[in-house]
Scaffold this motif. Structure first.
Motif, PDB file in Angstrom:
ATOM      1  N   LEU A 214       0.712  -1.262   0.073  1.00 20.79           N
ATOM      2  CA  LEU A 214       0.010  -0.057   0.085  1.00 20.79           C
ATOM      3  C   LEU A 214       0.783   1.181   0.089  1.00 20.79           C
ATOM      4  N   VAL A 215       0.745   2.149  -1.023  1.00 18.60           N
ATOM      5  CA  VAL A 215       1.635   3.277  -1.159  1.00 18.60           C
ATOM      6  C   VAL A 215       0.875   4.543  -0.676  1.00 18.60           C
ATOM      7  N   LEU A 216       1.667   5.173   0.207  1.00 24.05           N
ATOM      8  CA  LEU A 216       0.939   6.534   0.635  1.00 24.05           C
ATOM      9  C   LEU A 216       1.799   7.648   0.198  1.00 24.05           C
ATOM     10  N   GLN A 217       1.217   8.587  -0.384  1.00 25.08           N
ATOM     11  CA  GLN A 217       1.705   9.692  -1.019  1.00 25.08           C
ATOM     12  C   GLN A 217       1.113  11.190  -0.387  1.00 25.08           C
ATOM     13  N   GLY A 218       2.216  12.015  -0.351  1.00 28.39           N
ATOM     14  CA  GLY A 218       1.652  13.661  -0.015  1.00 28.39           C
ATOM     15  C   GLY A 218       2.847  14.639  -0.124  1.00 28.39           C
ATOM     16  N   SER A 219       2.369  15.724  -0.005  1.00 25.67           N
ATOM     17  CA  SER A 219       3.550  16.649  -0.417  1.00 25.67           C
ATOM     18  C   SER A 219       4.107  17.195   0.873  1.00 25.67           C
ATOM     19  N   ASP A 220       3.542  16.963   1.950  1.00 30.45           N
ATOM     20  CA  ASP A 220       4.147  17.407   3.259  1.00 30.45           C
ATOM     21  C   ASP A 220       4.704  16.393   4.009  1.00 30.45           C
ATOM     22  N   GLN A 221       6.069  16.245   4.010  1.00 26.89           N
ATOM     23  CA  GLN A 221       6.694  15.374   4.798  1.00 26.89           C
ATOM     24  C   GLN A 221       6.355  14.767   5.981  1.00 26.89           C
ATOM     25  N   LYS A 222       6.046  15.938   6.996  1.00 25.61           N
ATOM     26  CA  LYS A 222       5.779  15.937   8.352  1.00 25.61           C
ATOM     27  C   LYS A 222       4.701  14.817   8.712  1.00 25.61           C
ATOM     28  N   GLN A 223       3.602  15.580   7.753  1.00 25.97           N
ATOM     29  CA  GLN A 223       2.179  15.073   7.789  1.00 25.97           C
ATOM     30  C   GLN A 223       1.948  13.632   7.222  1.00 25.97           C
ATOM     31  N   LEU A 224       2.745  13.262   6.100  1.00 23.96           N
ATOM     32  CA  LEU A 224       3.013  12.044   5.615  1.00 23.96           C
ATOM     33  C   LEU A 224       3.445  10.943   6.371  1.00 23.96           C
ATOM     34  N   TYR A 225       4.664  11.351   7.083  1.00 22.47           N
ATOM     35  CA  TYR A 225       5.646  10.434   7.910  1.00 22.47           C
ATOM     36  C   TYR A 225       4.256   9.933   9.218  1.00 22.47           C
ATOM     37  N   ALA A 226       3.900  11.107   9.674  1.00 25.06           N
ATOM     38  CA  ALA A 226       2.982  10.806  10.980  1.00 25.06           C
ATOM     39  C   ALA A 226       1.689   9.969  10.616  1.00 25.06           C
ATOM     40  N   ALA A 227       1.101  10.219   9.241  1.00 24.77           N
ATOM     41  CA  ALA A 227      -0.166   9.385   9.163  1.00 24.77           C
ATOM     42  C   ALA A 227       0.392   8.057   8.800  1.00 24.77           C
ATOM     43  N   SER A 228       1.428   7.758   8.255  1.00 25.92           N
ATOM     44  CA  SER A 228       1.914   6.317   7.854  1.00 25.92           C
ATOM     45  C   SER A 228       2.254   5.571   9.419  1.00 25.92           C
ATOM     46  N   ASP A 229       2.584   6.373  10.231  1.00 29.13           N
ATOM     47  CA  ASP A 229       3.033   5.611  11.586  1.00 29.13           C
ATOM     48  C   ASP A 229       1.597   5.237  12.183  1.00 29.13           C
ATOM     49  N   VAL A 230       0.541   6.105  12.148  1.00 31.47           N
ATOM     50  CA  VAL A 230      -0.601   5.574  12.667  1.00 31.47           C
ATOM     51  C   VAL A 230      -1.382   4.736  11.799  1.00 31.47           C
ATOM     52  N   LEU A 231      -1.266   4.646  10.536  1.00 35.44           N
ATOM     53  CA  LEU A 231      -1.836   3.719   9.640  1.00 35.44           C
ATOM     54  C   LEU A 231      -1.298   2.266   9.798  1.00 35.44           C
ATOM     55  N   GLU A 232       0.161   2.450  10.015  1.00 37.53           N
ATOM     56  CA  GLU A 232       0.910   1.146  10.474  1.00 37.53           C
ATOM     57  C   GLU A 232       0.494   0.294  11.772  1.00 37.53           C
ATOM     58  N   GLY A 233       0.302   1.164  12.663  1.00 40.93           N
ATOM     59  CA  GLY A 233      -0.063   0.653  13.987  1.00 40.93           C
ATOM     60  C   GLY A 233      -1.332   0.138  13.770  1.00 40.93           C
ATOM     61  N   ARG A 234      -2.338   0.702  12.994  1.00 43.41           N
ATOM     62  CA  ARG A 234      -3.668   0.105  12.984  1.00 43.41           C
ATOM     63  C   ARG A 234      -3.911  -1.243  12.201  1.00 43.41           C
ATOM     64  N   LEU A 235      -2.890  -1.257  11.069  1.00 43.86           N
ATOM     65  CA  LEU A 235      -2.776  -2.645  10.307  1.00 43.86           C
ATOM     66  C   LEU A 235      -2.169  -3.687  11.197  1.00 43.86           C
ATOM     67  N   ARG A 236      -1.156  -3.323  12.077  1.00 41.54           N
ATOM     68  CA  ARG A 236      -0.428  -4.247  12.847  1.00 41.54           C
ATOM     69  C   ARG A 236      -1.662  -4.890  13.849  1.00 41.54           C
ATOM     70  N   GLU A 237      -2.693  -4.150  14.337  1.00 43.36           N
ATOM     71  CA  GLU A 237      -3.759  -4.675  15.250  1.00 43.36           C
ATOM     72  C   GLU A 237      -4.577  -5.482  14.420  1.00 43.36           C
ATOM     73  N   SER A 238      -4.822  -5.522  13.307  1.00 41.60           N
ATOM     74  CA  SER A 238      -5.624  -6.320  12.412  1.00 41.60           C
ATOM     75  C   SER A 238      -5.333  -7.791  12.554  1.00 41.60           C
ATOM     76  N   ARG A 239      -6.169  -8.748  12.685  1.00 42.46           N
ATOM     77  CA  ARG A 239      -5.827  -9.989  12.716  1.00 42.46           C
ATOM     78  C   ARG A 239      -5.930 -10.645  11.284  1.00 42.46           C
ATOM     79  N   LEU A 240      -6.283  -9.788  10.206  1.00 42.50           N
ATOM     80  CA  LEU A 240      -6.490 -10.441   8.925  1.00 42.50           C
ATOM     81  C   LEU A 240      -4.922 -10.266   8.267  1.00 42.50           C
TER      82      LEU A 240
END
Length: 577
Positions: A214-240
């Protein structure tokens, strides 16, 4: 493109068989067929098969006449099965290219950023030793400092696991991977271990530690990196999902050097001179070459390796100013320790972060992609976009185009049959078998626990050609009886179905027996062939049971509909007067 050879083989075989049936078969019949003698005696086996067939034909004739008296019920049942086909299509798990047990699978390891290479090498060897203890593993090849696709890094490693031959081990490749995942669940020597059994055909150019991205893209580096950390945590919690990982590494230890340009200018030192001094110390500059009688040797200028790991040695470096005086680097630059990203990735010319994942056992890629997109839609802020890549992207594109390909196939067949019969209704009658074939194929895939993937979808397309021949046999003979004997549509299709019952059963049985090895095969690579075989066998069996009754019903209904439109067309000029 995957099945171009398959299509060419089938097409050429059909053309050759058509030529043979029109030329060689009549010649052989003239030589080999004998006039039937009613007093001729046959063997017991022959008579036994004839009695079984006669019983089946008589039972079919009786049941067919009953269904012809209840055509409304048959049409209603056909509509029900058409709806059920749509329902089971949504219920069957969707995949793309199935994994196969080739006796080899791969693993990737990731250590904390800044780990010394000697420690990485030692931990990598420990992971390989744990894998070798598995009774299904034959050999393990381990590489430290190099990952998937030849990517080099100071905190990554690569593992190639070769399994024992299939007859010498009790578990398949995917089961062995699940066992090893449990062994490494709490971490292995401080390394994160990602193991995957990639499909036989890997599509997509992104390099990652897992099968799907899954590729995340954005023009704001700080916003992109922060959002990717949150999404990675949610995906790790998934049992699927399993082996969730990210390409973003922000904790890599680094020495940050900020040149004090004003002070350097006062002391007569340029930024280029500072960069040159640092490269001389740490870059391994080649300053000369020594030539021997049989070889040559490069002379490299750099600090002793033991000083390269000491920040105080960096502060002791000097730069020659424009006046010839030696100026310490720390006088013209601010030197400090910090952390930063290992690399800054771009995808489509935008800053990007790649999240990779594998599927939990029993989960299809269709369900996983929907689940990941749902989480991404909840988590990601405005300004950060996402898209699937690699095999997941190819899966989405394939399942957008394959149904269209199936519809185009049916449309072309309809047009060819309409031209041959010079009738709009008879081709529809012949094609009524297709929904039942699709239902049977999907039902067998669901019962067998198989996915609807590219291979099984091609099997369903192949069914279009196999199934319609039953309708052609009945309809063509019924039309001939109506023209020659003047029978009604109902009497003609009943007689045609009973007379053509033997060739219909023979051709279907031959097709099923030819496809059973694919459906029942258990050898190497059988995981890719089984969905195609199961889809074809299931579609043939189910369509055979129903089309023997539904096709005659539709034939009569279409004949009556055509007669109605003819009468209406003839009545229009009279009404106009």
């Amino acid at each position: 493109r995957l099945f171009r050879e398959f299509a060419v083989s089938v097409g050429v075989a059909v053309l050759v068989s058509g030529i043979v049936s029109l030329s060689m078969t009549p010649m052989m019949c003239s030589l080999m067929l004998k006039r039937h003698d009613p007093h001729e005696q046959h063997g017991r086996v022959y008579m036994m098969f004839e009695r079984v067939f006669d019983t089946m034909r008589d039972a079919y004739g009786t049941s067919l006449r009953w269904t012809m008296r209840h055509r409304g019920l048959m049409l209603f049942g056909s509509a029900v099965f058409l709806v059920l086909t749509v329902v089971i299509y949504r219920a069957v798990p969707q995949g793309f290219i199935p994994r196969q047990d080739a006796g080899v699978f791969f693993g990737n390891t990731r250590a904390p950023e800044g780990l010394p290479f000697n420690d990485l090498e030692r931990r990598q060897a420990s992971v390989a030793a744990i894998i070798e203890k598995n009774p299904n593993v034959e050999t393990v090849m381990s590489t430290a400092g190099q990952g998937t696709g030849g990517v080099v890094g100071s905190n990554i490693g690569r593992i190639i696991v070769r399994l024992k031959p299939r007859d010498e081990r009790k578990a398949g490749a995917d089961s062995v991977i699940q066992e090893l995942r449990r062994s490494f669940a709490g971490g292995a020597q401080g390394l994160r271990v990602f193991m995957n059994n990639p499909p036989a055909i890997r599509i997509g150019g992104l390099i990652s530690t897992s099968d799907y991205q899954l590729v995340l893209q954005g023009s704001d580096q700080k916003q992109l990196y922060a959002a990717s950390d949150v999404l990675e945590g949610r995906l790790r919690e998934s049992r699927l999902l399993q082996d969730v990982n990210t390409s973003l590494e922000l904790s890599n230890p680094e020495i940050q050097i900020d040149i004090l340009r004003d002070r350097a200018a006062v002391l007569g030192v340029s930024p280029q001179q500072i960069e040159t001094a640092l490269y001389n110390a740490y870059g391994g500059r080649r300053i000369s070459t020594l030539y021997g009688s049989t070889d040559q040797y490069n002379v490299l200028l750099e600090l002793d390796p033991k000083f390269q790991r000491d920040i105080n040695a960096l502060r002791s470096l000097y730069v020659q100013s424009s006046t010839g005086q030696m100026v310490p680097v720390q006088a013209v630059a601010d030197i400090k320790m910090g952390v930063g990203p290992v690399s800054v990735s771009h995808y489509g010319q935008l800053l990007s972060v790649v999240l990779s994942f594998n599927l939990a056992p029993g989960l299809s890629i269709g369900d996983a992609v929907s689940h990941v997109k749902e989480i991404a839609g909840e988590v990601l802020p405005v300004g950060v976009t996402y898209s699937v890549a690699g095999n997941a992207q190819a899966f989405e594109e394939a399942f957008r185009t394959l149904p269209i390909l199936l519809l185009v196939t049916i449309l072309v067949i309809y047009m060819v049959l309409a031209i041959l019969y010079e009738h709009y209704g008879h081709p529809i009658t012949i094609l009524t078998a297709l929904p039942f074939a699709g239902f049977g194929a999907l039902l067998m895939l669901w019962i067998a626990g198989q996915e609807l993937n590219v291979f099984s979808f091609v099997g369903i397309i192949l069914l279009v050609g196999l199934v319609k021949k039953n309708g052609i046999m009945m309809v063509d003979f019924a039309i001939q009886l109506q023209r020659e004997k003047g029978l009604s549509a109902a009497d003609a299709i009943v007689e045609a179905s009973i007379i053509r019952f033997r060739p219909i059963m023979m051709t279907t049985a031959a097709a099923i027996c030819a496809t059973l090895p694919l459906a029942l095969g258990t050898g190497t690579g059988s995981e890719m062939r089984q969905p195609l075989g199961i889809a074809v066998v299931g579609g043939l069996v189910f369509s055979q049971m129903l089309t023997l009754y539904v096709t005659p019903t539709f034939y009569v209904s279409m004949d009556r509909a055509a007669a109605f439109f003819r009468r209406r067309k003839q009545a229009l000029p009279v009404a106009g007067r």
